[in-house]
Design a protein around this motif. Structure first.
Motif, short mmCIF file in Angstrom:
data_model
loop_
_atom_site.label_atom_id
_atom_site.label_comp_id
_atom_site.label_asym_id
_atom_site.label_seq_id
_atom_site.Cartn_x
_atom_site.Cartn_y
_atom_site.Cartn_z
N UNK A 128 -4.57 -10.66 -6.35
CA UNK A 128 -4.22 -11.92 -5.81
C UNK A 128 -5.12 -13.07 -6.00
N UNK A 129 -5.62 -12.82 -7.24
CA UNK A 129 -6.69 -14.08 -7.66
C UNK A 129 -5.97 -14.92 -8.90
N UNK A 146 8.92 0.55 7.30
CA UNK A 146 10.08 -0.26 7.67
C UNK A 146 10.55 -0.99 6.14
N UNK A 147 11.46 -1.73 6.40
CA UNK A 147 12.18 -2.39 5.14
C UNK A 147 12.44 -1.63 3.99
N UNK A 200 12.06 -13.52 2.31
CA UNK A 200 10.87 -13.98 2.63
C UNK A 200 9.55 -13.13 2.47
N UNK A 212 -3.26 -11.14 -11.26
CA UNK A 212 -2.79 -12.00 -9.94
C UNK A 212 -1.87 -11.04 -8.98
N UNK A 259 5.91 -11.50 1.61
CA UNK A 259 4.58 -11.87 1.83
C UNK A 259 3.59 -11.19 1.16
N UNK A 260 2.48 -11.61 0.91
CA UNK A 260 1.43 -10.71 0.31
C UNK A 260 1.85 -10.11 -0.94
N UNK A 261 1.61 -8.61 -1.20
CA UNK A 261 1.87 -8.09 -2.68
C UNK A 261 3.06 -8.16 -2.94
N UNK A 262 3.90 -8.09 -1.95
CA UNK A 262 5.57 -8.30 -2.48
C UNK A 262 5.92 -9.61 -2.99
N UNK A 263 5.23 -10.75 -2.41
CA UNK A 263 5.20 -12.22 -2.78
C UNK A 263 4.80 -12.26 -4.24
N UNK A 264 3.51 -11.59 -4.43
CA UNK A 264 2.85 -11.81 -5.81
C UNK A 264 3.93 -10.69 -6.84
#
Ligand SMILES: Nc1ncnc2c1ncn2[C@@H]1O[C@H](COP(=O)(O)OP(=O)(O)O)[C@@H](O)[C@H]1O
Ligand SMILES: [Mg+2]
Lengths: 282, 253, 221
Positions: free
Chosen positions: C215-216, C2-3, C72, C211, C74-79
């Protein structure tokens, strides 16, 4: 194009059928009212029938008999049918028992009224004679209760089923018991439907002749108790027509009967509408 | 995860007939916090939340095993008094479901079925609850009007007030804002931030941003399992599980 | 999957940041080449080119804001977006330091005289260049291993920086410099300071890449 034509034809046909039904109803009502209304007077409503089809008398005792028999039938059928509907809808899960109950109600509704009458005659009039007084308002009312019961059971059940599950969950979720939920949320919400069911049942009882014929006795005197024999309006019409060929009185009684049924139907309709609106907060 | 634990769920399994709707659920719900449940439709969120106040009992053919420990007892035990339980753990539903009664009678409903008859006490409770649900100012002059005349958002806050009136400890909310417009939704969300000071809240939501905004912990459900349960920021910023990652980034579901 | 549209935009963002990195790296290389060869024309070009980096910085910044506001993530996309958003500032700063180096080159205008060990100086220059190149590569490839190496490499750069500064200060103090070379030494002091700062930004980029991938955020300085 053909599809369109067929659709137009189908709609026309349905519309025609609707109009036909309405016309038939109007013709019957008009015929009876035109013939019967001239007879209706205060005197007609408040005087007892004369013996042997004597002209110029009234139908007072038959009106009383109709009210008594119908009232009794409702008195017996209402708690049974509403209680039964609550039990079926709220306390049983969708299982065999429920199916059997519903089927039984359906079968009961489908039994010809003369057969119900025959049962009433054998059971109430003959077998329970020491208690019912034989042919009596009590025997008639109890017999009629069998006719009211399936109708109002069925409609009450539908009314209960139509109460949104969320309302039950809402109430139970607030720590109400099942019975509290039923009495304070479910019943008030289903009340219009339940009342409608009872009114339909009452309509059936008021208009019933065959089941009455074999159970109330047909005595024209004013009743003094439920164990007296009586003659409700429908039976009176039947009797004076078959025995004395008195069409005038028959039309007059029929007109009273029809006006009564119409009045009950429209009044309850109106009251239920108001109640429903109030429930919806309008 | 720190903080006091209100409900602790151990090895919870639930079946509808032969269909297993919840599989080996193990999580601890924090006291005075908002815990969000997310996941695609049909993954068991509602079923799970209904287990917490035994609302699934209303369904035919439901079976469950495992433990839901609340106040030191397993509420799944067959001798649990569910009526008592539901006074302590209350539920707000997806569709606002006010009773077809007046606003006042809605709020007074719970206290009344629990035996409070005194008019003055009922009024005090109603006012306190309506204030608690941030709807008092909007309805204080029309308490005798039918609740059904309120807007959807007001109805939902009324339903929350109705619940507060029975003084529960835990509020379960199943997509409480999904039928509401954005303004009504943000009022509910603000309300959640107020309520969590006094209540433990578990909320199901389809809206991940909403979960992110309101909750401190989030559980991701998938096909009846909890795939990941973490602090909300961790779950949305650095999910540990590939499925969670794919779900929160919108790659499926 | 998706997306698709969003995924395309996200890939576009990474490509744009990598492009900006390549341009910045080019500036670093040009500025240092200009220094080595006293090529003032090349130095002028680096200075002129800096607005290309600034333009890219603004363009990518608004790209990031748009993605954050509208998608909006989230997760990896956000990072990825958060990393890119911060990393362009590092690149932009590196660009500014290359301008500063180039300005020193233009000011001196002639081959410079280095009063200390040329080998250490050359090592510093080579290390900084390599670190900038590697940090951009690490971002493009999501190469955590590479990114993790920067802390240690930065320690070496800090050591070289301090050592060279000490030597130059000593040389000045002992009067080993002619009046003519004193101004060269001051310029050089500035330049190695700029190089050291560039390396710090490369380290930042390396941390941001960790990061982005894992994610750290904990060890971000
Ligand atoms: N009363 C029921 N009987 C049978 N299956 C049910 C019942 N309620 C829910 N389910 C099934 O259980 C699964 C989980 O449903 P639900 O908890 O409502 O999901 P969610 O709230 O996450 O959308 C779904 O597959 C659903 O079809
Ligand atoms: Mg659901």
């Amino acid at each position: 194009m053909a599809a369109k034509l067929r659709e137009t034809a189908a709609i026309g046909l349905l519309w025609g059928a609707g109009i036909a039904t309405l016309l038939i109803l109007i013709v019957i009502l008009a015929y009876i009212l035109v013939n019967g209304l001239p007879l209706i007077s205060w005197h007609f409503l408040t005087t007892n029938p004369g013996v042997r089809g004597q002209q110029g008398t009234g139908i007072y005792s038959t009106i009383v008999a109709t009210v008594a028999v119908t009232g009794l039938a409702l008195l017996v059928a209402a708690p049974l049918s509403v209680g039964g509907a609550i039990y079926l809808n709220e306390y049983t899960k969708e299982n065999l028992l429920r199916k059997v109950f519903r089927q039984a109600a359906e079968v009961l509704a489908g039994i010809p009224s003369i057969i119900i009458g025959l049962f009433g005659f054998l059971f109430f009039v003959i077998y329970l004679q020491p208690y019912t007084g034989g042919w009596s308002v009590l025997s008639g009312g109890l017999t009629l209760a069998f006719m009211v019961l399936p109708i109002s059971l069925r409609i009450s059940e539908e009314a209960l089923k139509a109460v949104p599950g969320e309302l039950r969950e809402g109430s139970l979720g607030l720590g109400a018991t099942k019975w509290q939920s039923i009495t304070t949320v479910v019943m008030p919400t289903a009340l219009p439907g339940i009342i409608t069911g009872l009114i339909l049942g009452a309509g059936r009882a008021i208009g019933e002749t065959a089941a009455i014929l074999l159970t109330v006795g047909g005595a024209l005197g004013l009743i003094h108790g439920v164990r007296d024999p009586a003659c409700p309006m429908t039976l009176y019409i039947y009797n004076i027509l078959t025995e004395y060929n008195d069409t005038t009185t028959a039309y007059g009684t029929a007109a009273v009967l029809i006006i009564a049924i119409l009045a009950i139907t429209f009044t309850t309709d109106y009251l239920m509408n108001r109640y429903t609106k109030k429930l919806k907060g309008l | 995860m720190s903080g006091e634990i209100e409900i602790s769920i151990k090895n919870l399994n639930l079946w509808f007939g032969n269909f297993q709707a919840l599989k080996n659920i193990n999580i601890e719900i924090q006291k005075n916090a908002v815990t969000a449940l997310i996941g695609p439709s049909g993954c068991g969120k509602s079923t799970f939340i209904k287990t917490l106040d035994r609302m699934n009992d209303l369904v035919d053919n439901v079976k469950f095993t495992g433990e839901v420990i609340y106040k030191g007892r397993n509420i799944l035990d067959s001798d649990t008094d569910v009526v008592e339980l539901r006074k302590e753990i209350g539920m707000v539903f997806q569709k606002p479901n006010p009773f077809p009664k007046s606003i006042f009678d809605n709020v007074a409903y719970g206290p009344r079925v629990h035996g409070i008859r005194d008019k003055k006490t009922l009024h005090e409770i109603a006012e306190r609850s309506l204030k608690g649900a941030a709807i008092w100012d909007e309805v204080k002059d029309r308490l005798n009007e039918s609740a059904l005349r309120l807007s959807g958002g007001q109805q939902q806050r009324l339903c929350i007030a109705r619940l507060l009136a029975v003084e529960p400890d835990v509020l379960l909310m199943d997509e409480p804002a999904s039928a509401l417009d954005p303004i009504a939704t943000s009022k509910i969300e603000d309300l959640l931030h107020e309520l969590k000071k006094d209540y433990t809240i578990v909320i199901v939501t389809h809206n991940m941003q909403q979960a992110a905004r309101v909750s401190s912990h989030t559980a991701f459900f998938w096909l009846g399992e909890i795939v990941e349960y973490a602090s909300t920021i961790d779950l949305f910023e650095r999910p540990r599980n590939k499925r969670t990652e794919d779900y929160v980034t919108g790659k499926f579901g | 999957m998706a997306r698709n549209r969003f995924t395309r935009k996200l890939n576009q963002l990474r490509d744009d940041v990598t492009d900006m990195g390549a341009i910045t790296l080019q500036s670093v290389e040009d500025a240092l080449a200009a220094l080595e060869t006293s090529n003032t024309a090349l130095a002028e070009r680096v200075i002129a080119n800096d607005n290309r980096i600034d333009t890219l910085d603004r363009k990518i910044e608004s790209q990031c804001i748009k993605l954050l506001a509208l998608e909006q993530p989230m997760a990896k996309d956000l990072r990825v977006i958060a990393t890119s958003f911060k990393m362009i500032t590092d690149l932009e700063r590196i660009g500014d330091w290359t301008v500063d180096i180039s300005e020193e080159v233009v000011t001196m205008g002639k081959p410079i005289h280095i009063p200390v060990s040329a080998s250490k100086f050359n090592e510093l220059v080579a290390d900084v260049k390599a670190m900038v190149a590697d940090s951009i590569e690490a971002y493009a490839q999501g190469d955590v291993q590479q990114a993790r190496s920067f802390e240690a490499r930065d320690d070496r750069i800090d050591y070289l920086y301090k050592d060279i500064v000490n030597n130059m200060v000593n040389a000045l103090a002992q009067g080993k410099c002619s009046t003519e070379t004193v101004s060269d030494v001051t310029s050089l002091l500035y330049i190695i300071r700029y190089l050291e700062r560039i390396a710090d930004h490369a380290v930042n980029i390396g941390n941001r890449v960790c990061y982005m991938e894992e994610g750290e955020r904990a060890f971000l300085k």
